[in-house]
Scaffold this motif. Structure first.
Motif, PDB file in Angstrom:
ATOM      1  N   LYS A  86      12.483  48.005  39.706  1.00  0.00           N
ATOM      2  CA  LYS A  86      12.841  49.413  39.709  1.00  0.00           C
ATOM      3  C   LYS A  86      12.992  49.903  41.152  1.00  0.00           C
ATOM      4  O   LYS A  86      12.159  49.628  42.006  1.00  0.00           O
ATOM      5  CB  LYS A  86      11.792  50.238  38.991  1.00  0.00           C
ATOM      6  CG  LYS A  86      12.146  51.699  38.858  1.00  0.00           C
ATOM      7  CD  LYS A  86      11.241  52.375  37.860  1.00  0.00           C
ATOM      8  CE  LYS A  86      11.528  53.836  37.715  1.00  0.00           C
ATOM      9  NZ  LYS A  86      12.773  54.129  37.050  1.00  0.00           N
ATOM     10  N   HIS A  87      14.066  50.635  41.402  1.00  0.00           N
ATOM     11  CA  HIS A  87      14.309  51.190  42.727  1.00  0.00           C
ATOM     12  C   HIS A  87      13.569  52.512  42.850  1.00  0.00           C
ATOM     13  O   HIS A  87      13.561  53.312  41.913  1.00  0.00           O
ATOM     14  CB  HIS A  87      15.816  51.409  42.940  1.00  0.00           C
ATOM     15  CG  HIS A  87      16.177  51.652  44.356  1.00  0.00           C
ATOM     16  ND1 HIS A  87      15.955  52.842  44.991  1.00  0.00           N
ATOM     17  CD2 HIS A  87      16.760  50.834  45.275  1.00  0.00           C
ATOM     18  CE1 HIS A  87      16.373  52.772  46.226  1.00  0.00           C
ATOM     19  NE2 HIS A  87      16.883  51.559  46.425  1.00  0.00           N
ATOM     20  N   SER A  90      15.470  55.696  41.854  1.00  0.00           N
ATOM     21  CA  SER A  90      16.022  55.830  40.507  1.00  0.00           C
ATOM     22  C   SER A  90      15.418  57.042  39.803  1.00  0.00           C
ATOM     23  O   SER A  90      14.199  57.258  39.838  1.00  0.00           O
ATOM     24  CB  SER A  90      15.731  54.570  39.687  1.00  0.00           C
ATOM     25  OG  SER A  90      16.182  54.726  38.368  1.00  0.00           O
TER      26      SER A  90
END
Length: 92
Positions: A86-87, A90
């Motif tokens: 996961k960034h 995001s």
């Protein structure tokens, strides 16, 4: 675990159109089942190439390997897998 996979397909020149069509039909059924199970999250064609990018949501590396090696066209594929995380930017 999320993975991005690029698959490039190269059939032997000696393969007949009928055999290729059979592979295409079997691939469609196999990938459709993976999508319905939620294992294949998405699939995208690479414009101008016999290739795709797919996102997989699986338990671990072994499950992904089993899925990828189960593709009917697997013997004719070059596959590159990228693990995803996961960034922090995001919003989803």
């Amino acid at each position: 675990m999320l993975f991005l996979a690029r698959m490039d397909v190269t059939f032997p020149e000696s393969m007949t159109d009928e055999v290729k069509a059979d592979f295409v039909a079997k691939e469609k059924e196999y990938s459709g089942n993976l999508q319905r199970q939620g294992k294949m999250q998405s699939i995208w064609r690479v414009v101008g190439e016999y290739a795709n990018y797919s996102v997989y949501d699986v338990e671990d590396n072994d499950e992904l390997h089993a899925i990828l090696s189960g593709f009917p066209m697997y013997p004719y594929m070059k596959i590159k897998v990228t693990p995803l995380a996961k960034h922090p930017n995001s919003i989803r």
